[in-house]
Design a protein around this motif. Structure first.
Motif, PDB file in Angstrom:
ATOM      1  N   ILE A  94      29.216 -13.891  13.562  1.00  0.00           N
ATOM      2  CA  ILE A  94      29.432 -12.470  13.283  1.00  0.00           C
ATOM      3  C   ILE A  94      28.654 -11.607  14.273  1.00  0.00           C
ATOM      4  O   ILE A  94      29.142 -10.571  14.734  1.00  0.00           O
ATOM      5  CB  ILE A  94      29.028 -12.151  11.830  1.00  0.00           C
ATOM      6  N   THR A 147      30.592 -11.601  17.388  1.00  0.00           N
ATOM      7  CA  THR A 147      31.790 -10.778  17.217  1.00  0.00           C
ATOM      8  C   THR A 147      31.444  -9.298  17.291  1.00  0.00           C
ATOM      9  O   THR A 147      32.155  -8.506  17.929  1.00  0.00           O
ATOM     10  CB  THR A 147      32.463 -11.090  15.868  1.00  0.00           C
ATOM     11  N   ALA A 148      30.337  -8.903  16.642  1.00  0.00           N
ATOM     12  CA  ALA A 148      29.921  -7.502  16.651  1.00  0.00           C
ATOM     13  C   ALA A 148      29.589  -7.015  18.053  1.00  0.00           C
ATOM     14  O   ALA A 148      29.814  -5.853  18.395  1.00  0.00           O
ATOM     15  CB  ALA A 148      28.719  -7.307  15.727  1.00  0.00           C
ATOM     16  N   LEU A 206      25.784  -5.826   7.965  1.00  0.00           N
ATOM     17  CA  LEU A 206      26.988  -6.621   7.808  1.00  0.00           C
ATOM     18  C   LEU A 206      26.673  -8.116   7.907  1.00  0.00           C
ATOM     19  O   LEU A 206      27.222  -8.934   7.157  1.00  0.00           O
ATOM     20  CB  LEU A 206      28.014  -6.232   8.876  1.00  0.00           C
ATOM     21  N   ILE A 207      25.794  -8.470   8.839  1.00  0.00           N
ATOM     22  CA  ILE A 207      25.399  -9.874   8.958  1.00  0.00           C
ATOM     23  C   ILE A 207      24.698 -10.330   7.688  1.00  0.00           C
ATOM     24  O   ILE A 207      24.964 -11.416   7.159  1.00  0.00           O
ATOM     25  CB  ILE A 207      24.483 -10.080  10.176  1.00  0.00           C
ATOM     26  N   LEU A 238      27.552 -18.967  10.625  1.00  0.00           N
ATOM     27  CA  LEU A 238      28.431 -17.832  10.365  1.00  0.00           C
ATOM     28  C   LEU A 238      27.780 -16.525  10.795  1.00  0.00           C
ATOM     29  O   LEU A 238      28.428 -15.661  11.408  1.00  0.00           O
ATOM     30  CB  LEU A 238      28.780 -17.784   8.875  1.00  0.00           C
ATOM     31  N   GLY A 239      26.491 -16.364  10.489  1.00  0.00           N
ATOM     32  CA  GLY A 239      25.783 -15.157  10.884  1.00  0.00           C
ATOM     33  C   GLY A 239      25.762 -14.973  12.394  1.00  0.00           C
ATOM     34  O   GLY A 239      25.951 -13.862  12.900  1.00  0.00           O
ATOM     35  N   THR A 276      34.333  -9.296   7.690  1.00  0.00           N
ATOM     36  CA  THR A 276      33.235  -8.512   8.257  1.00  0.00           C
ATOM     37  C   THR A 276      33.730  -7.617   9.381  1.00  0.00           C
ATOM     38  O   THR A 276      33.287  -6.471   9.519  1.00  0.00           O
ATOM     39  CB  THR A 276      32.124  -9.441   8.779  1.00  0.00           C
ATOM     40  N   SER A 277      34.658  -8.110  10.189  1.00  0.00           N
ATOM     41  CA  SER A 277      35.222  -7.299  11.273  1.00  0.00           C
ATOM     42  C   SER A 277      35.964  -6.096  10.705  1.00  0.00           C
ATOM     43  O   SER A 277      35.885  -4.989  11.256  1.00  0.00           O
ATOM     44  CB  SER A 277      36.173  -8.149  12.128  1.00  0.00           C
ATOM     45  N   SER A 303      27.155 -10.920   4.719  1.00  0.00           N
ATOM     46  CA  SER A 303      27.835 -12.215   4.801  1.00  0.00           C
ATOM     47  C   SER A 303      26.863 -13.364   4.571  1.00  0.00           C
ATOM     48  O   SER A 303      27.193 -14.362   3.909  1.00  0.00           O
ATOM     49  CB  SER A 303      28.504 -12.377   6.170  1.00  0.00           C
ATOM     50  N   PRO A 317      35.438 -15.107   6.399  1.00  0.00           N
ATOM     51  CA  PRO A 317      34.308 -14.168   6.389  1.00  0.00           C
ATOM     52  C   PRO A 317      34.188 -13.342   7.660  1.00  0.00           C
ATOM     53  O   PRO A 317      33.816 -12.166   7.614  1.00  0.00           O
ATOM     54  CB  PRO A 317      33.088 -15.087   6.220  1.00  0.00           C
ATOM     55  N   VAL A 318      34.510 -13.943   8.821  1.00  0.00           N
ATOM     56  CA  VAL A 318      34.424 -13.201  10.079  1.00  0.00           C
ATOM     57  C   VAL A 318      35.456 -12.077  10.105  1.00  0.00           C
ATOM     58  O   VAL A 318      35.159 -10.943  10.506  1.00  0.00           O
ATOM     59  CB  VAL A 318      34.629 -14.145  11.284  1.00  0.00           C
TER      60      VAL A 318
END
Length: 253
Positions: free
Chosen positions: A121, A124-125, A63-64, A117-118, A32-33, A67, A28-29
């Protein structure tokens, strides 16, 4: 309440997630990326700002939420469907564990995985664009409330589904399109009048709008309405789950 039983089921669900970390977290990461890179580069070069927010930063809450919704449903639906599929659900139902404890354990596990996970992400963002969270308390509140609500919804889908195909039906054909059309990558205020009115019937609009407000203080609809809609959906899911266990719908056969 039998906390040991709740903890045992919860720990089992969390252990399963860490055994399949590539599928549960990494995939998922990466997806989303890729969304972020493609939409941020392709559309961001044409739309520099929305409501005074750079386009790259503007799409992060959407995006968050995308997911979060899909993973909450998938985690919870598979968690309860698999015991039905292999027949171990009868052992669970005959064990000295109440229905409330079963729901808390499974939904809690699914929501925890989605929240982790959120947050990953989100981290990561932040490597791609500078992020500002004006209301961190409400950001966490929307994150947790949405994860719990849609984990309950996934729990319902897992009980309803009779096959793995049905298990994926709602997330793929309903939730994902509603999220894309709910303002993940744009403000609904950019739409013509009639289409904006139509979009307001999409419940995901209120989730994304409220979550984005917690970041930037800007929203497409009132924050109070966003919070209220989320709570209403949560209560509806709780009522349906209570009805399922009271009637034994697709549990006793």
């Amino acid at each position: 309440m039998n906390l040991r039983a709740v903890w045992a089921i919860y720990r089992m669900e969390m252990a399963r997630a860490f055994r399949t970390v590539l599928q549960s977290i990494v995939s998922p990461v990466i997806s989303t990326s890729l969304y972020f890179v493609v939409f941020g580069s392709a559309i961001g070069s044409r739309i520099t700002e929305i409501d005074g927010i750079s386009y790259g930063a503007f799409i992060v809450p959407g995006l968050i939420m995308l997911s979060l919704l899909t993973q909450s449903i998938s985690n919870a639906s598979f968690a309860i469907y698999f015991p039905k599929f292999v027949g171990s659900i009868y052992e669970l139902l005959s064990a000295p564990v109440s229905y409330l404890e079963i729901v808390i354990a499974y939904v809690g596990g699914a929501a925890t995985k989605s929240i982790i996970l959120g947050l990953i992400i989100l981290a990561t963002a932040s490597l791609f664009v500078p992020l500002t969270i004006l209301h961190p308390f409400w950001m966490v509140a929307f994150l947790v409330l949405t994860a719990v609500t849609f984990s309950l919804f996934g729990f319902i889908i897992g009980i309803w589904a009779k096959s793995f195909e049905q298990l994926q039906l709602v997330p793929l054909l309903i939730i994902t399109p509603l999220t894309f059309l709910g303002g993940s990558f744009y403000s609904i205020n950019m739409l013509p009048g009639i289409w904006r009115t139509v979009t307001l019937f999409n419940p995901v609009v209120y989730l994304i709008s409220g979550f984005r407000w917690s970041f930037y203080g800007k929203s497409d609809v009132s924050v109070g309405i966003s919070l209220g809609m989320t709570i209403v959906f949560l209560l509806v899911c709780i009522a349906i789950v209570a009805w399922i266990f009271r009637t034994g719908y697709r549990l006793r056969n």
